[in-house]
Design a protein around this motif. Structure first.
Motif, short mmCIF file in Angstrom:
data_model
loop_
_atom_site.label_atom_id
_atom_site.label_comp_id
_atom_site.label_asym_id
_atom_site.label_seq_id
_atom_site.Cartn_x
_atom_site.Cartn_y
_atom_site.Cartn_z
N UNK A 135 -16.80 28.37 -15.37
CA UNK A 135 -16.44 28.85 -16.70
C UNK A 135 -16.85 27.82 -17.75
N UNK A 136 -18.15 27.74 -18.05
CA UNK A 136 -18.61 26.74 -19.02
C UNK A 136 -17.96 26.89 -20.39
N UNK A 137 -17.56 28.10 -20.75
CA UNK A 137 -16.89 28.30 -22.04
C UNK A 137 -15.54 27.59 -22.09
N UNK A 138 -14.86 27.52 -20.94
CA UNK A 138 -13.58 26.80 -20.89
C UNK A 138 -13.81 25.30 -20.95
N UNK A 139 -14.86 24.83 -20.29
CA UNK A 139 -15.20 23.41 -20.35
C UNK A 139 -15.53 23.05 -21.80
N UNK A 140 -16.26 23.92 -22.50
CA UNK A 140 -16.61 23.68 -23.90
C UNK A 140 -15.36 23.66 -24.78
N UNK A 141 -14.43 24.58 -24.53
CA UNK A 141 -13.17 24.60 -25.30
C UNK A 141 -12.39 23.30 -25.10
N UNK A 142 -12.32 22.83 -23.85
CA UNK A 142 -11.60 21.58 -23.57
C UNK A 142 -12.31 20.39 -24.20
#
Length: 165
Positions: free
Chosen positions: A84-91
Protein backbone atom coordinates in the motif's frame (compact mmCIF):
# COMPACT_ATOMS: atom_id res chain seq x y z
CA UNK A 1 -12.49 -25.92 17.53
CA UNK A 2 -11.40 -23.56 20.30
CA UNK A 3 -13.70 -20.58 20.77
CA UNK A 4 -12.06 -17.17 20.52
CA UNK A 5 -11.81 -15.29 23.81
CA UNK A 6 -14.06 -12.28 24.13
CA UNK A 7 -13.82 -9.24 26.38
CA UNK A 8 -16.25 -6.79 27.93
CA UNK A 9 -15.94 -3.10 27.19
CA UNK A 10 -14.48 -2.63 30.67
CA UNK A 11 -11.81 -5.29 30.04
CA UNK A 12 -11.09 -3.80 26.62
CA UNK A 13 -10.68 -0.33 28.14
CA UNK A 14 -8.29 -1.70 30.77
CA UNK A 15 -6.19 -3.53 28.15
CA UNK A 16 -5.97 -0.59 25.76
CA UNK A 17 -5.84 2.37 28.13
CA UNK A 18 -8.76 3.93 26.23
CA UNK A 19 -11.88 4.85 28.19
CA UNK A 20 -15.16 3.05 27.67
CA UNK A 21 -16.74 6.32 26.52
CA UNK A 22 -14.01 6.81 23.91
CA UNK A 23 -14.45 3.25 22.63
CA UNK A 24 -18.19 3.90 22.27
CA UNK A 25 -17.42 7.17 20.47
CA UNK A 26 -15.08 5.43 18.03
CA UNK A 27 -17.90 3.00 17.26
CA UNK A 28 -20.39 5.85 16.88
CA UNK A 29 -18.25 7.62 14.27
CA UNK A 30 -17.50 4.26 12.60
CA UNK A 31 -13.76 4.42 13.28
CA UNK A 32 -14.26 1.01 14.88
CA UNK A 33 -16.74 -1.52 13.57
CA UNK A 34 -19.83 -1.91 15.73
CA UNK A 35 -19.11 -4.40 18.48
CA UNK A 36 -20.89 -7.71 18.56
CA UNK A 37 -23.47 -7.98 21.32
CA UNK A 38 -24.45 -10.63 23.81
CA UNK A 39 -28.10 -11.56 24.18
CA UNK A 40 -28.34 -9.01 27.01
CA UNK A 41 -27.06 -6.23 24.71
CA UNK A 42 -23.59 -5.93 26.25
CA UNK A 43 -20.73 -5.35 23.84
CA UNK A 44 -18.27 -8.14 23.07
CA UNK A 45 -14.73 -7.41 21.87
CA UNK A 46 -12.20 -9.78 20.36
CA UNK A 47 -8.40 -9.56 20.26
CA UNK A 48 -8.62 -8.11 16.75
CA UNK A 49 -10.75 -5.23 18.12
CA UNK A 50 -8.25 -4.62 20.92
CA UNK A 51 -5.40 -4.51 18.40
CA UNK A 52 -7.30 -1.97 16.30
CA UNK A 53 -7.99 0.22 19.36
CA UNK A 54 -4.28 0.09 20.23
CA UNK A 55 -3.41 1.13 16.67
CA UNK A 56 -5.82 4.07 16.95
CA UNK A 57 -4.20 5.06 20.26
CA UNK A 58 -0.71 4.93 18.71
CA UNK A 59 -1.73 6.98 15.68
CA UNK A 60 -3.47 9.45 17.99
CA UNK A 61 -0.22 9.85 19.95
CA UNK A 62 1.43 10.99 16.72
CA UNK A 63 -1.15 13.76 16.46
CA UNK A 64 -2.92 12.19 13.49
CA UNK A 65 -6.54 13.33 13.24
CA UNK A 66 -9.12 10.56 13.58
CA UNK A 67 -10.37 11.00 10.01
CA UNK A 68 -6.86 10.52 8.61
CA UNK A 69 -6.58 7.17 10.44
CA UNK A 70 -9.35 5.51 8.44
CA UNK A 71 -7.14 4.24 5.57
CA UNK A 72 -4.75 2.59 8.06
CA UNK A 73 -7.61 0.86 9.85
CA UNK A 74 -9.08 -0.44 6.60
CA UNK A 75 -6.16 -2.78 5.91
CA UNK A 76 -5.32 -5.95 7.76
CA UNK A 77 -2.86 -5.59 10.63
CA UNK A 78 -0.55 -8.21 9.13
CA UNK A 79 -0.48 -6.55 5.70
CA UNK A 80 2.92 -5.65 4.29
CA UNK A 81 2.99 -1.82 4.06
CA UNK A 82 4.84 -2.10 0.74
CA UNK A 83 1.58 -3.39 -0.75
CA UNK A 84 0.00 0.00 0.00
CA UNK A 85 2.37 2.74 -1.19
CA UNK A 86 -0.35 5.34 -0.61
CA UNK A 87 -0.33 4.50 3.10
CA UNK A 88 3.46 4.70 3.21
CA UNK A 89 3.18 8.14 1.54
CA UNK A 90 0.54 9.26 4.07
CA UNK A 91 2.79 8.20 6.96
CA UNK A 92 5.81 9.84 5.39
CA UNK A 93 3.90 13.09 4.96
CA UNK A 94 2.65 12.89 8.55
CA UNK A 95 6.21 12.26 9.71
CA UNK A 96 7.46 15.35 7.86
CA UNK A 97 4.75 17.45 9.53
CA UNK A 98 5.81 16.16 12.95
CA UNK A 99 9.49 16.87 12.24
CA UNK A 100 8.52 20.42 11.25
CA UNK A 101 6.52 20.82 14.47
CA UNK A 102 9.49 19.55 16.49
CA UNK A 103 11.76 22.10 14.81
CA UNK A 104 9.31 24.90 15.64
CA UNK A 105 9.04 23.75 19.23
CA UNK A 106 12.82 23.50 19.47
CA UNK A 107 13.02 27.17 18.46
CA UNK A 108 10.70 28.02 21.33
CA UNK A 109 12.78 25.94 23.76
CA UNK A 110 15.96 27.65 22.54
CA UNK A 111 14.35 31.04 23.05
CA UNK A 112 13.26 30.11 26.58
CA UNK A 113 16.76 28.79 27.35
CA UNK A 114 18.25 32.06 26.11
CA UNK A 115 15.79 34.11 28.19
CA UNK A 116 16.67 32.06 31.26
CA UNK A 117 20.37 32.66 30.65
CA UNK A 118 20.07 36.37 29.84
CA UNK A 119 17.11 37.26 31.99
CA UNK A 120 14.48 39.66 30.77
CA UNK A 121 16.88 42.40 29.68
CA UNK A 122 15.80 42.17 26.02
CA UNK A 123 12.42 41.84 24.41
CA UNK A 124 11.83 39.08 21.89
CA UNK A 125 11.26 41.37 18.88
CA UNK A 126 14.94 41.35 17.93
CA UNK A 127 15.47 37.61 18.48
CA UNK A 128 16.10 35.52 15.36
CA UNK A 129 14.37 32.24 16.21
CA UNK A 130 15.35 30.83 12.82
CA UNK A 131 18.99 31.56 13.62
CA UNK A 132 18.65 29.71 16.90
CA UNK A 133 17.50 26.62 15.03
CA UNK A 134 20.46 26.83 12.64
CA UNK A 135 22.79 27.11 15.63
CA UNK A 136 21.40 23.83 17.01
CA UNK A 137 21.78 21.93 13.73
CA UNK A 138 25.27 20.79 14.75
CA UNK A 139 23.90 18.95 17.78
CA UNK A 140 23.23 15.20 17.73
CA UNK A 141 19.98 14.13 16.12
CA UNK A 142 17.34 12.46 18.27
CA UNK A 143 17.41 8.68 18.51
CA UNK A 144 15.42 6.96 15.77
CA UNK A 145 12.45 4.76 16.63
CA UNK A 146 13.36 1.13 17.21
CA UNK A 147 11.54 -1.75 15.50
CA UNK A 148 10.09 -2.72 18.89
CA UNK A 149 8.62 0.76 19.33
CA UNK A 150 7.30 0.64 15.76
CA UNK A 151 5.56 -2.62 16.55
CA UNK A 152 3.06 -0.57 18.57
CA UNK A 153 1.81 0.80 15.26
CA UNK A 154 1.17 -2.60 13.74
CA UNK A 155 0.88 -6.18 14.84
CA UNK A 156 3.53 -6.90 12.22
CA UNK A 157 6.98 -5.62 13.19
CA UNK A 158 7.74 -5.52 9.46
CA UNK A 159 6.18 -2.07 9.41
CA UNK A 160 9.23 -0.69 11.19
CA UNK A 161 11.44 -0.98 8.14
CA UNK A 162 9.11 1.23 6.09
CA UNK A 163 8.50 3.89 8.72
CA UNK A 164 11.70 5.82 8.12
CA UNK A 165 11.63 6.10 4.33
Amino acid sequence: MKEEKSYTIKQTAEQTGITEDTIRYYEKIALLPRAERKDNGHRIYRQEDINMIRLIACLKKTGMPLEEMRPFLAVSADTDPAEYPELVELLTSHQKNIVSQIASLQQVVDFIDMKLEEGNRRDCSDIDLDGLLEKRMGEPKPKSVSPVEMSYFSVSAKAGRYART
